[in-house]
Structure formats: structure tokens, C-alpha cells
Design a protein around this motif. Structure first.
Motif, mmCIF file in Angstrom:
data_model
loop_
_atom_site.group_PDB
_atom_site.id
_atom_site.type_symbol
_atom_site.label_atom_id
_atom_site.label_comp_id
_atom_site.label_asym_id
_atom_site.label_seq_id
_atom_site.Cartn_x
_atom_site.Cartn_y
_atom_site.Cartn_z
ATOM 1 N N MET A 114 0.855 -1.175 0.000
ATOM 2 C CA MET A 114 0.000 0.000 0.000
ATOM 3 C C MET A 114 0.898 1.234 0.000
ATOM 4 O O MET A 114 1.818 1.335 0.814
ATOM 5 N N VAL A 115 0.642 2.166 -0.927
ATOM 6 C CA VAL A 115 1.456 3.378 -1.046
ATOM 7 C C VAL A 115 0.560 4.585 -0.816
ATOM 8 O O VAL A 115 -0.452 4.757 -1.511
ATOM 9 N N LEU A 116 0.907 5.405 0.143
ATOM 10 C CA LEU A 116 0.173 6.640 0.377
ATOM 11 C C LEU A 116 1.145 7.720 0.820
ATOM 12 O O LEU A 116 2.343 7.460 1.006
ATOM 13 N N GLY A 117 0.628 8.921 0.987
ATOM 14 C CA GLY A 117 1.476 10.024 1.414
ATOM 15 C C GLY A 117 0.658 11.203 1.894
ATOM 16 O O GLY A 117 -0.156 11.753 1.145
ATOM 17 N N TYR A 118 0.822 11.576 3.137
ATOM 18 C CA TYR A 118 0.221 12.777 3.725
ATOM 19 C C TYR A 118 1.296 13.494 4.535
ATOM 20 O O TYR A 118 1.998 12.840 5.310
ATOM 21 N N PRO A 119 1.412 14.817 4.335
ATOM 22 C CA PRO A 119 0.668 15.703 3.467
ATOM 23 C C PRO A 119 0.637 15.218 2.012
ATOM 24 O O PRO A 119 1.624 14.665 1.524
ATOM 25 N N HIS A 120 -0.487 15.498 1.341
ATOM 26 C CA HIS A 120 -0.805 14.821 0.088
ATOM 27 C C HIS A 120 -0.550 15.694 -1.130
ATOM 28 O O HIS A 120 -0.993 16.838 -1.188
ATOM 29 N N ASN A 121 0.167 15.136 -2.059
ATOM 30 C CA ASN A 121 0.363 15.724 -3.374
ATOM 31 C C ASN A 121 -0.462 14.900 -4.357
ATOM 32 O O ASN A 121 -0.271 13.681 -4.426
ATOM 33 N N PRO A 122 -1.442 15.484 -5.062
ATOM 34 C CA PRO A 122 -1.519 16.902 -5.438
ATOM 35 C C PRO A 122 -2.503 17.760 -4.652
ATOM 36 O O PRO A 122 -2.560 18.968 -4.883
ATOM 37 N N THR A 123 -3.319 17.198 -3.752
ATOM 38 C CA THR A 123 -4.440 17.956 -3.202
ATOM 39 C C THR A 123 -4.033 18.973 -2.145
ATOM 40 O O THR A 123 -4.880 19.760 -1.708
ATOM 41 N N ALA A 124 -2.769 18.976 -1.720
ATOM 42 C CA ALA A 124 -2.279 19.909 -0.694
ATOM 43 C C ALA A 124 -3.041 19.769 0.612
ATOM 44 O O ALA A 124 -3.231 20.733 1.348
ATOM 45 N N THR A 125 -3.480 18.543 0.890
ATOM 46 C CA THR A 125 -4.159 18.231 2.139
ATOM 47 C C THR A 125 -3.132 17.761 3.166
ATOM 48 O O THR A 125 -2.379 16.821 2.894
ATOM 49 N N THR A 126 -3.100 18.394 4.329
ATOM 50 C CA THR A 126 -2.143 17.975 5.354
ATOM 51 C C THR A 126 -2.433 16.560 5.827
ATOM 52 O O THR A 126 -1.518 15.757 5.997
ATOM 53 N N GLY A 127 -3.698 16.245 6.023
ATOM 54 C CA GLY A 127 -4.052 14.931 6.546
ATOM 55 C C GLY A 127 -3.948 14.881 8.058
ATOM 56 O O GLY A 127 -3.541 15.843 8.712
ATOM 57 N N GLN A 128 -4.295 13.739 8.623
ATOM 58 C CA GLN A 128 -4.286 13.551 10.071
ATOM 59 C C GLN A 128 -3.525 12.280 10.436
ATOM 60 O O GLN A 128 -3.488 11.317 9.666
ATOM 61 N N GLN A 129 -2.943 12.310 11.621
ATOM 62 C CA GLN A 129 -2.183 11.152 12.076
ATOM 63 C C GLN A 129 -3.064 9.903 12.126
ATOM 64 O O GLN A 129 -2.605 8.795 11.833
ATOM 65 N N SER A 130 -4.328 10.079 12.482
ATOM 66 C CA SER A 130 -5.213 8.922 12.579
ATOM 67 C C SER A 130 -5.383 8.220 11.239
ATOM 68 O O SER A 130 -5.576 7.002 11.199
#
Length: 375
Positions: free
Chosen positions: A156-172
Motif C-alpha cells: 500500500m502506497v500513500l502520502g500525507y501531506p498529500h500531493n496533489p491535493t495539498a491536504t495535510t491529513g491527520q495522524q489517525s
């Protein structure tokens, strides 16, 4: 798609247009003076021109481990849990070769960074996409995955803060993914080059999850936080088996960065730890100014929580797809944006704008866009 945008930018230059390139997240800011001074001092040394094998990266890995301890209050072994990379994109693209067999299933976010899908293609993986939606705040909804999909997944590959949406995201969000991966024997790769560029709140990190040593590997970069994108240096921190597997793949593909570049990276971590704070102030000012400028031109955009980018839907009433919109815009105005469809099917109907120029150039770009939309 990105090659088409690049050709369109060159065509605009050839016609004599003054190009304002907002399509790449390549900063206009210089690295910290301590970093460039360290590189310059090391370049004349003979060892800086030599091939660099893994053992020679030890001092840089030790500095990285010390930074991880300060930044996340996590102890990591620089010999077994840290690996130097030629950019985090290189690491995320090569990891699938290290942990997947052809035909294995792997998941990426949609929209998401293109090299995540590209690495899976290189490894001949079966790609599953987890669709992100603006109405959810771009949060991953893991309940979209069926029990069969979870049994099939190997990566599974993810990334936050998120490119391209510029969403910081949350630790949860990251913690949920880590728990899911640990329970189902899935490798979790978290791409985190923007960890120091969250404008609102603290950025999440896989290293804060209690499961990272079981199934996780996290990718960090000097490109964004210390403006060293062209120098191509980054690192991964993760579970020992994953670091070892990626190191084996890298041994067949590349050597490590010059010791001079590594000296600059060490100087960034040790002598310029507050450089990202300076950048956050700069990007916050640009973000707020550009959102206001485009709203004044009739194109209201959401205010993102992550530095460097704006991301939102095409202007109201726009009939073109995102690629045609961007191609026509650069052809007619010389302003280059990135089509959302380049980040996956769920990015269609959106564009990304990089805040990589000083305010007068951003104002000029907004004025050109507004005039073009009205005409």
C-alpha cells in the motif's frame, strides 16, 4: 501527459510568450547557506568525485537518525533502518521491485503522485486504486476495500501531506492504514517529502505509528524542506527487512550521492533545522495572496493546509477536460498549470498550481488567467 505539458511550455517560449511556470513543485528559493557552503568545501576533495558505496554513507545516516530522534522522538538504527536515496521519487519507484512479484496486488491513492503508480508498473503489479473525494476532505476511506482486496494486497502506497491535493491529513489516517497493513501482512510505504511544510496543524508521519517496525517504510526528502531538489538526495526510514530489500535493489541500479552532496545534507539537518519554518512563512503568504488574487479574477479556490500548491476544480462552467484546459491556457497566456488527470482518474476536473514564484509573478499569472477566462 506531463510530456505534453512540457512540449506546450516550450512551444509558448518559441512563440515569444513570457512563460510563468506554475506546473512544477520546484522551489524558487535557495538552500540554506550552511548547506551550499558545506557542499562547496567538500567538492575539491578526491573522495567527493569517487563512487560512493553504502558504507561511506554512514555519517549521513547517523545525522538522519539523530534528526529522526529530534523530530519524532523515535530511535532508529542508522545501519539497519536508514537508507540514503537519490530523491524520494527514486525510492518509492524502486520499492515495488524489492517487495513484489509480478502480478502481486498493490494499492495507490487516486489522485496520487505519478511515480507511485509508475513504480508498480515497473514491477508488473496489479494496481488497485483507492479513490479520494473532495467531499471527504481527501481522506482515505479504507472501508472501500473488500475483504478479498485486503487478502490480495501486498503493498500500500500513500502520502500525507498529500500531493496533489495539498491536504495535510491527520495522524489517525496513517495510523489506520498501518494497523490495517499490520493485520493483513501488507507492506505500507508512506511518502512524506512535505512533512515539514504543513501550514495548518502537524503533519502525520508513519514513524509515529506503533506498527512501523512491523510493516512500514517512510520516505523523506531534502528537496522541499531545504530546497535541494536539483541535488537529488533523500532517505528512507523503515523496518529492517524493507530497508534491506530496497538496498539490495539499489545495489543493482545506482550508487549513492557524492559525499559533497551528503555533506550538504548533514549541514541542513544539523545547522539549518529551522529552514522549513522560514519556508512555511513564505508559502503561507503566497498561498493567501494567490487565493485572494484568483478569487478577484472570478476563480475562487480552496485554501489548502499544505505549503507549495493550490488544488481545486476547474472554473465554474468550464467544458474542457483538465488537460485541454491547461494546454490552451499555456498556449494563449504563457501560464503553465498541471492537469489534475495527470494524478489519476479521480483528478479529472481539477488543476494544480505551484506557488514557486515571487508575489509579482503570481499576481501577473492571476491577471493573465482572469483575462483569459473572461475572454
Amino acid at each position: 501527459m506531463f510530456a505534453r505539458i512540457d512540449r506546450a511550455k516550450q512551444a509558448a517560449r518559441d512563440r515569444g510568450l513570457d512563460l510563468i511556470d506554475l506546473s512544477l513543485g520546484s522551489t524558487d528559493q535557495l538552500p540554506p547557506p550552511a548547506t551550499t557552503a558545506a557542499i562547496a568545501a567538500a567538492v575539491p576533495r578526491a573522495d567527493s568525485a569517487a563512487y560512493c558505496l553504502h558504507a561511506a554513507t554512514g555519517p549521513c545516516r547517523e545525522a538522519i537518525a539523530a534528526w529522526v530522534s529530534r523530530r519524532f522522538d523515535v530511535a532508529v538504527d542508522p545501519d539497519r533502518q536508514v537508507l540514503l536515496l537519490v530523491g524520494s521519487q527514486e525510492g518509492t519507484a524502486h520499492l515495488p521491485l524489492a517487495v513484489l512479484n509480478p502480478g502481486d496486488h498493490a494499492l495507490v491513492l487516486d489522485p496520487g503522485y505519478p511515480s507511485h503508480r509508475g513504480g508498480l508498473a515497473l514491477a508488473a503489479a496489479q494496481v488497485q486504486r483507492l479513490t479520494l473525494r473532495q467531499e471527504d476532505g481527501w481522506r482515505p476511506r479504507w472501508q472501500q476495500l473488500s475483504p478479498l482486496q485486503l487478502r490480495q494486497l501486498r503493498l500500500m502506497v500513500l502520502g500525507y501531506p498529500h500531493n496533489p491535493t495539498a491536504t495535510t491529513g491527520q495522524q489517525s489516517w496513517v495510523d489506520e492504514a498501518a494497523a490495517l497493513c499490520a493485520a493483513h501482512g501488507i507492506v505500507l510505504a508512506h511518502d512524506n517529502p512535505y512533512v515539514d511544510l504543513a501550514l495548518d496543524g502537524e503533519a502525520p508521519a508513519l514513524l509515529r505509528s506503533p506498527h512501523w517496525q512491523r510493516c512500514g517504510i517512510e520516505f523523506f526528502s531534502f528537496s522541499k524542506s531545504w530546497c535541494l531538489g536539483g541535488f537529488r538526495i533523500a532517505f528512507a526510514v523503515g523496518a529492517e527487512p524493507l530497508i534491506a530489500a530496497l538496498r539490495n535493489i539499489k545495489g543493482f541500479i545506482d550508487f549513492n550521492q557524492s559525499l559533497a552532496i551528503q555533506a550538504g545534507a548533514v549541514a541542513a539537518l544539523e545547522q539549518a533545522p529551522d529552514w522549513p519554518t522560514r519556508l512555511r512563512m513564505l508559502y503561507r503568504h503566497r498561498r493567501d495572496h494567490m487565493v485572494q488574487a484568483l478569487a478577484g479574477q472570478g476563480w475562487p479556490l480552496a485554501t489548502p493546509g499544505m505549503a507549495l500548491y493550490l488544488w481545486d476544480r476547474l472554473p465554474a462552467g468550464e467544458q474542457r477536460d483538465s488537460l485541454r484546459f491547461c494546454l490552451d491556457l499555456v498556449r494563449d497566456t504563457g501560464v503553465a498549470l498541471t492537469p489534475g488527470s495527470g494524478f489519476g482518474a479521480a483528478g479529472e476536473g481539477y488543476v494544480r498550481l505551484a506557488l514557486v514564484h515571487e508575489l509579482p509573478r503570481l499576481e501577473e499569472a492571476a491577471a493573465r488567467i482572469g483575462h483569459w477566462l473572461r475572454s
